[in-house]
Scaffold this active site. Structure first.
Site, short mmCIF file in Angstrom:
data_model
loop_
_atom_site.label_atom_id
_atom_site.label_comp_id
_atom_site.label_asym_id
_atom_site.label_seq_id
_atom_site.Cartn_x
_atom_site.Cartn_y
_atom_site.Cartn_z
N HIS A 139 -21.86 8.96 -59.99
CA HIS A 139 -23.11 9.38 -59.37
C HIS A 139 -24.25 9.59 -60.36
O HIS A 139 -25.30 10.08 -59.99
CB HIS A 139 -22.92 10.72 -58.65
CG HIS A 139 -22.31 10.61 -57.29
ND1 HIS A 139 -21.12 9.98 -57.06
CD2 HIS A 139 -22.73 11.06 -56.09
CE1 HIS A 139 -20.84 10.07 -55.77
NE2 HIS A 139 -21.79 10.71 -55.17
N GLU A 157 -25.02 0.29 -47.40
CA GLU A 157 -26.08 -0.04 -48.35
C GLU A 157 -26.39 -1.53 -48.40
O GLU A 157 -27.56 -1.94 -48.41
CB GLU A 157 -25.71 0.46 -49.75
CG GLU A 157 -25.84 1.97 -49.95
CD GLU A 157 -24.64 2.77 -49.46
OE1 GLU A 157 -23.66 2.14 -49.01
OE2 GLU A 157 -24.68 4.01 -49.52
C1 LIG Z 1 -21.32 4.14 -50.67
C2 LIG Z 1 -21.74 5.54 -50.53
N1 LIG Z 1 -22.93 5.82 -49.96
C3 LIG Z 1 -23.31 7.10 -49.81
C4 LIG Z 1 -22.52 8.12 -50.24
C5 LIG Z 1 -22.98 9.57 -50.10
N2 LIG Z 1 -22.11 10.27 -49.16
C6 LIG Z 1 -21.07 11.02 -49.59
S1 LIG Z 1 -20.12 11.55 -48.33
C7 LIG Z 1 -21.15 10.86 -47.19
C8 LIG Z 1 -20.85 11.02 -45.74
C9 LIG Z 1 -19.52 10.47 -45.43
O1 LIG Z 1 -19.26 10.60 -44.07
P1 LIG Z 1 -17.81 10.36 -43.53
O2 LIG Z 1 -17.26 9.09 -44.06
O3 LIG Z 1 -17.85 10.53 -42.06
O4 LIG Z 1 -16.96 11.52 -44.23
P2 LIG Z 1 -17.11 13.10 -44.05
O5 LIG Z 1 -18.04 13.58 -45.10
O6 LIG Z 1 -17.59 13.36 -42.67
O7 LIG Z 1 -15.73 13.60 -44.26
C10 LIG Z 1 -22.20 10.19 -47.80
C11 LIG Z 1 -23.27 9.48 -47.08
C12 LIG Z 1 -21.29 7.78 -50.85
N3 LIG Z 1 -20.45 8.71 -51.33
N4 LIG Z 1 -20.93 6.50 -50.98
#
Ligand SMILES: Cc1ncc(C[n+]2csc(CCOP(=O)(O)OP(=O)(O)O)c2C)c(N)n1
Ligand SMILES: [Mg+2]
Lengths: 392, 328
Positions: free
Chosen positions: B129, B60
């Site tokens: 959130h 972000e």
């Molecule tokens: C700072 C932030 N930005 C966006 C999100 C929304 N979000 C939740 S999980 C996720 C994807 C995370 O991907 P990864 O770290 O690869 O974990 P996975 O879900 O694949 O286990 C996003 C974009 C968040 N939780 N925190």
């Protein structure tokens, strides 16, 4: 092991061990003599506990999926297909409650909670937000201080720094404890994660970072957000120790973490472990369809053959250890007893999770008291300070 | 006019502005291939291609900075935060880079950037959130802050925000995405920033509310009309900075009573600022102290029953209106 047509990914429904995949599984744990030794040291009982842990995680997720279908909850975040990356490492820790090691689970690591000692019923209560949930209905992510589980912060990346802080605390206090967290492939892109990694590395903190590369971040494939070649080099780039492990192989996950923990306790941390695995479900239960479209049928099929629970079960059944007597045997000489041992574990864990779900659901009407919405924000509050009143 | 959802109205605004001006582009997490976490950018990747609908990693702070840089080159970035709660990670880029660059550079650089995304509590997304942080942004010189409550306002204001030469913080009501309203189909349907709208005329009490609480206030107004015969005027500032104080004052001078509703926390909230404006400029017109209805002074809880209690309910507004009317 029983498969669940209504809830399992299609690849798991008629799962049977694929010879080539099993060969790969065995090779992964024999490749490194250090790890092979640690695995060989696992008693029959511990092997079965690891199996139970994997199953518990899968069944916990299925219980949630069932609740979503039934409309009990609106949505759930699952770890289907990635169980080994959570369960193996947790079993390599010192799980001594408030004086043991500490974990910081993210959404794919719910299984860390029950393997650290939190009852499955409590985890499910977390989702239901009842008064008796571990966090009293305040948040949907549950932690448990007395089990050594940090309450998750949902901003991805935030926990990496907090866990590094645990490492700092443990080190300053002169303990041999360590802290472990999982960082998703997507989360590695958050600036805070880089800061945490570097802070841990420059201060030699007793922290294990597991990069959980499940090839996807929400709806973004790995190659769209990550231009480098995997994550295996990460440790070296930060001037710390690092190694990859097979994220679908619970024994490799266990052995790599066991090794990493030794390094941390010797004051040589942090250790960066890079796990390769695959998300077999959606980001959450609401986008299963989109998730299936993100990868090809072949990719799902190939990762499906590598079901971490199926593979580990097959390896145990045909392995060199008689799980009942604990004695060494020729590979495949104890398949009968071993299968029976696994079935017994499965029956026990299935019953455990089912009654946990029933128990949690039975308390569904016990919602937190309205006034509790504004309680517990602070530890202390001066008399002279104004407080919102008359809301309820 | 067409009856469309708030979500669709935002999508139209983006599409029309992107068609109109090739410098406008959208950047954020999951805005392209996934069509937006909340499907606001549905179909945009297909129409405009990947250089105008840019998917970016979870970074972000980084992509906020990228947006500021691109704006300095002369483009018109629209930055989507998956939710405004995630913008907390980008706040340095918004407050230090975007908001101050024009001033710090002595006017050499303009920053025509729009930051947008869902804000406020939705359904049980809990403490991290569900935040309504508009007061934080409204506090910052250099930012314009918009928080539309209806599909019509969302469209007209987003289009204006995109054409504006200053950074605009555009807070969409996450819970409002499916709500419908009559929206002009005209490509040049623009609503000016800094202009409030009386959403329901009345003569006994002025209720000021923006975003989701506007609907809460309108429901409360109906109840009050029916049960108490109190005629409530509901006014939506729509833009929180610059705030159309004159329209609010004008209403209060007619009704002599005021209740301000917002979803954010009470301390130093948007309502606190409005109270200050009213007491300085219309003190003599007031027949009762101004009342405020806000989100509970606590992090947003997860349990559904607590969540309901924690944000402004119509009954709280009803109670506050009766209080300023010295009734009940
Ligand atoms: C700072 C932030 N930005 C966006 C999100 C929304 N979000 C939740 S999980 C996720 C994807 C995370 O991907 P990864 O770290 O690869 O974990 P996975 O879900 O694949 O286990 C996003 C974009 C968040 N939780 N925190
Ligand atoms: Mg991932």
């Amino acid at each position: 092991m029983r498969r669940y047509h209504a809830f399992d990914p299609p690849e798991y429904v008629d799962w049977s061990p694929d010879p080539e995949t099993m060969l790969e599984f065995s090779r992964a744990i024999e490749r490194d003599p250090e790890r092979a030794r640690r695995i060989a040291d696992l008693t029959a009982q511990r092997r079965l506990e690891i199996y139970a842990g994997l199953l518990r995680f899968r069944l916990h997720d299925i219980a949630l999926k069932r609740w979503v279908r039934q409309g009990v909850i609106s949505k759930a975040w699952l770890g289907t297909g990635e169980e080994a990356t959570t369960i193996g490492p947790v079993h390599a820790l010192e799980r001594g409650g408030p004086n043991g090691d500490v974990v910081g689970p993210m959404i794919r690591n719910a299984g860390a909670c029950h393997e650290m000692g939190m009852p499955v019923a409590d985890m499910l209560r977390g989702y239901l937000a009842t008064e008796d949930s571990p966090n009293r209905g305040r948040d949907l992510h549950v932690g448990g201080r007395r089990y050594g589980i940090v309450t998750p912060i949902s901003m991805v990346g935030a926990l990496a720094a907090v866990i590094a802080g645990y490492g700092l605390g443990f080190r300053k206090l002169g303990t041999k404890r360590l802290a472990l967290t999982w960082v998703g492939d997507g989360a590695t892109k958050a600036g805070e994660v880089h800061e945490a990694f570097n802070l841990a590395a420059t201060q030699r903190l007793p922290v294990i970072f597991i990069i959980q590369n499940n090839q996807v971040a929400l709806g973004t494939r790995l190659e769209e957000h990550h231009a480098a070649d995997g994550f295996a080099e990460l440790g070296r780039l930060y001037g710390a120790t690092g190694a990859p492990f097979d994220g679908n192989n619970v024994l490799d996950a266990y052995a790599a973490t066991h090794w990493a923990a030794e390094i941390c306790r010797a004051g040589e941390g942090p250790v960066f472990l890079a796990a390769e695995t695959f998300r077999m479900s959606g980001h959450a239960t609401h986008d299963e369809k989109e998730a299936r479209e993100l990868f090809s049928e072949e990719e799902f099929a190939s990762w499906g053959r590598r079901d971490p629970i199926g593979c580990y079960g097959a390896w145990l059944v045909n392995g060199r250890l008689n799980l009942e007597t604990g004695a060494q045997c020729e590979p495949g000489a104890a398949t009968g007893v071993n299968s029976a041992a696994l079935e017994e574990v499965e029956a026990r864990v299935t019953e455990e999770v089912e009654s946990a779900a029933a128990e949690a659901l039975a308390g569904r009407a016990r919602m937190p008291r309205p006034e509790s919405a504004v309680e517990g924000v602070y530890g202390t509050w001066p008399e002279s300070g104004r407080q919102e009143k008359d809301r309820f | 006019m067409a009856l469309i959802a708030y979500r669709e109205a935002l999508n139209q605004a983006l599409r029309e502005e992107m068609r109109r001006d090739p410098d406008v582009f959208l950047m954020g997490e999951e805005v392209g291939a996934y069509q937006g976490a909340y499907k606001i950018s549905q179909g945009l990747l297909e129409e405009f291609g990947e250089w105008r609908v840019r998917d970016v990693p979870i970074a972000e702070l980084g992509f906020t900075g990228l947006g500021v840089g691109a704006a300095m080159v002369g483009l018109r970035p629209v930055i989507e935060f998956m939710t405004w709660s995630f913008a907390l990670l980008a706040i340095d880029g918004i407050v230090n880079a975007a908001a101050k660059m024009r001033y710090m550079s002595g006017g050499q650089f303009k920053i025509p950037i729009t930051f947008r995304g869902p804000s406020g509590a939705a359904n049980q997304l809990a403490a991290t959130h569900s935040q309504a942080l508009e007061a934080w942004y409204a506090h910052v010189p250099g930012l314009k802050v918009v928080a539309p409550a209806t599909a019509r306002d969302a469209k007209g204001l987003l289009k204006t925000a995109i054409r504006d030469d200053d950074p605009v913080v555009f807070l969409e009501g996450e819970i409002l995405y499916a709500t419908k309203d009559e929206v002009p189909e005209d490509d040049e349907f623009l609503l000016p920033l800094g202009v409030a709208e009386v959403k329901r005329p009345g003569k006994d009490v002025t209720v000021v509310a923006h975003s989701r609480p506007l609907h809460t206030a309108l429901r409360a107004a109906e109840t009050l009309e029916r049960e108490d015969g109190i005629s409530v005027e509901v006014i939506d500032p729509r833009t929180l900075r610059p705030m159309d104080v004159d329209s609010i004052l004008d209403s209060v001078r007619r009704t002599n009573r005021c209740v301000i509703v917002e979803e954010g926390w009470p301390v130093c909230g948007i309502g606190a600022q409005i109270v200050d404006d009213i007491q300085r400029e219309a003190f003599d017109f007031l027949d009762a102290p101004i009342a405020r209805v806000t989100g509970a002074d606590a992090p947003q809880p997860y349990a559904r029953n607590l969540e309901q209690l924690a944000f402004p309910q119509a009954e709280y507004v009803v109670r506050a209106v009766r209080q300023v009317c010295y009734r009940g």
